[in-house]
Design an enzyme around this catalytic site. Structure first.
Site, PDB file in Angstrom:
ATOM      1  N   LYS A 196      -0.241  52.901   1.603  1.00  0.00           N
ATOM      2  CA  LYS A 196       0.456  53.373   0.404  1.00  0.00           C
ATOM      3  C   LYS A 196      -0.040  54.772   0.097  1.00  0.00           C
ATOM      4  CE  LYS A 196       1.239  52.403  -4.471  1.00  0.00           C
ATOM      5  NZ  LYS A 196       1.149  51.409  -5.536  1.00  0.00           N
ATOM      6  N   LYS A 249       4.610  52.706   2.474  1.00  0.00           N
ATOM      7  CA  LYS A 249       5.269  53.122   1.236  1.00  0.00           C
ATOM      8  C   LYS A 249       4.872  54.544   0.890  1.00  0.00           C
ATOM      9  CE  LYS A 249       5.180  52.106  -3.627  1.00  0.00           C
ATOM     10  NZ  LYS A 249       4.470  51.459  -4.686  1.00  0.00           N
TER      11      LYS A 249
HETATM   12  C1  PBG Z   1       1.886  49.801  -8.704  1.00  0.00           C
HETATM   13  C2  PBG Z   1       3.107  50.185  -7.964  1.00  0.00           C
HETATM   14  C3  PBG Z   1       3.771  51.432  -7.919  1.00  0.00           C
HETATM   15  C4  PBG Z   1       4.922  51.229  -7.160  1.00  0.00           C
HETATM   16  C5  PBG Z   1       4.918  49.907  -6.737  1.00  0.00           C
HETATM   17  N1  PBG Z   1       3.796  49.290  -7.229  1.00  0.00           N
HETATM   18  C6  PBG Z   1       3.496  52.715  -8.601  1.00  0.00           C
HETATM   19  C7  PBG Z   1       2.309  53.510  -8.329  1.00  0.00           C
HETATM   20  O1  PBG Z   1       1.510  53.265  -7.411  1.00  0.00           O
HETATM   21  O2  PBG Z   1       2.126  54.423  -9.126  1.00  0.00           O
HETATM   22  C8  PBG Z   1       5.970  52.278  -6.882  1.00  0.00           C
HETATM   23  C9  PBG Z   1       7.347  51.764  -6.578  1.00  0.00           C
HETATM   24  C10 PBG Z   1       8.432  52.775  -6.679  1.00  0.00           C
HETATM   25  O3  PBG Z   1       8.213  53.983  -6.892  1.00  0.00           O
HETATM   26  O4  PBG Z   1       9.597  52.365  -6.545  1.00  0.00           O
HETATM   27  N2  PBG Z   1       0.706  50.330  -8.279  1.00  0.00           N
END
Ligand code: PBG
Length: 327
Positions: A196, A249
């Site tokens: 991520k 992601k």
């Molecule tokens: C929580 C989380 C996030 C997303 C999914 N779970 C946001 C982040 O890390 O700030 C992002 C999903 C999206 O942008 O569609 N940590």
């Protein structure tokens, strides 16, 4: 290799039937996961301005949306909770009667065939908006693990099929696996947000989930967009700790990582086409600058072609309806 004029690639592009015959990538609604945002109340449907078509709903409305997803042949949803109260420790994340736990119970009770996945993180529940416990101005990795494991176990107890930790703490997959097994949830799977990245594409999601950090940013725990080898290390670490599905992601800026993870691990790979990727296309579509429905098909196909088995997308229902209409 045959060369022109003996080989003419255009021969197989002449008709729709020919193109379908030689199409390499198949994408079906059953490969998709629809993200849903749930909040307290009844009859609530709050549109998210930066994500056209996306709403925050109360549990009753959530059930209706999940039902319509199932009717369109989208069988899986991932839930994000917007709690009534936030505190320093994010205690709503693991409360038995928390918003996500209540939503899971209701969904599994009414729609047992629906696959219910829960996002496991603290950022939606903490007053400071970070993904873990903050000590001395930074996110304390090891102190966070226990809280995440507790949150995951509470989702499993409510009936979640898969838990999906998105916090990017080191060691959290192992901590969650251990806790799930100890609590009798050996069959609950883990889909880890393994690679991520600290991405600017999460902006609209933070509006939808009310989870923007109140100080600093997430670069101390999410990955540097420049790093591909490190993404593989993150993925292997999660697999060794017990992840069943590994996620990359965002999706489009990281398709090279999706391909590497698929080729090098052979594990089920998910890619999350995130809020900002979605919002950009929808905004251009609203202005008439892009044909959004066609872009949707091209984007989702490309993510699958890159090696993703599973795609998490806000377009899941639109895609399913588009293919149902086309066939
Ligand atoms: C929580 C989380 C996030 C997303 C999914 N779970 C946001 C982040 O890390 O700030 C992002 C999903 C999206 O942008 O569609 N940590």
């Amino acid at each position: 290799m045959a060369v022109f004029p003996r080989y003419r690639p255009r021969r197989l592009r002449r008709t729709g039937a020919l193109r379908a015959l030689v199409r390499e990538t198949a994408l079906d609604s059953q490969h998709l996961i629809l993200p849903l945002f749930v909040q307290p109340g009844r009859g609530v449907r709050n549109p998210v301005p930066s994500m056209p078509g996306v709403v925050q709903t109360s549990v009753d409305e959530l059930v209706r949306d999940a039902e319509s997803a199932l009717a369109a042949r989208v069988h899986a949803v991932i839930l994000f909770g917007i709690p009534e109260r936030k505190d320093e420790e994010g205690s709503e994340a693991w409360r038995e009667d928390g918003i996500v736990q209540a939503a899971v119970r209701e969904l599994k009770g009414r729609l047992p065939e629906l696959l219910v996945i829960t996002d496991v993180c603290l950022c939606e529940y903490t007053s400071h908006g970070h993904c873990g416990i903050v000590r001395c101005g930074t996110v304390d990795n090891d102190a966070t693990l226990e809280v995440l494991a507790r949150a995951a176990a509470s989702h499993a107890a409510a009936g979640a099929d898969i838990v999906a930790p998105s916090d990017m703490m080191d060691g959290r997959v192992g901590a969650i696996r251990e806790r799930l097994d100890a609590d009798g949830f050996a069959n609950v799977a883990i889909m880890s947000y393994a690679a991520k990245f600290a991405s600017a594409f999460y902006g609209p999601f933070r509006d939808a989930a009310g989870s923007a950090p109140q100080f600093g940013d997430r670069r101390g725990y999410q990955m540097d967009p420049a790093n591909g080898d490190e993404a593989l290390r993150e993925v292997w670490l999660d697999i060794e700790e017990g992840a069943d599905i590994v996620m990359v992601k965002p999706a489009l800026p990281y398709l090279d990582i999706v391909r590497r993870v698929k080729d090098e691990t052979g594990y089920p790979v998910a890619a999350y086409h995130v809020s900002g990727e979605y919002a950009a296309v929808m905004a251009a579509g609203e202005r008439g600058w892009l044909d959004a429905p066609r872009v949707m098909l091209e984007v989702l196909t490309s993510i699958r072609r890159a090696g993703a088995d599973i795609i998490i997308t806000y377009w899941a229902r639109e895609f399913a309806r588009a293919v149902a209409g086309a066939s």
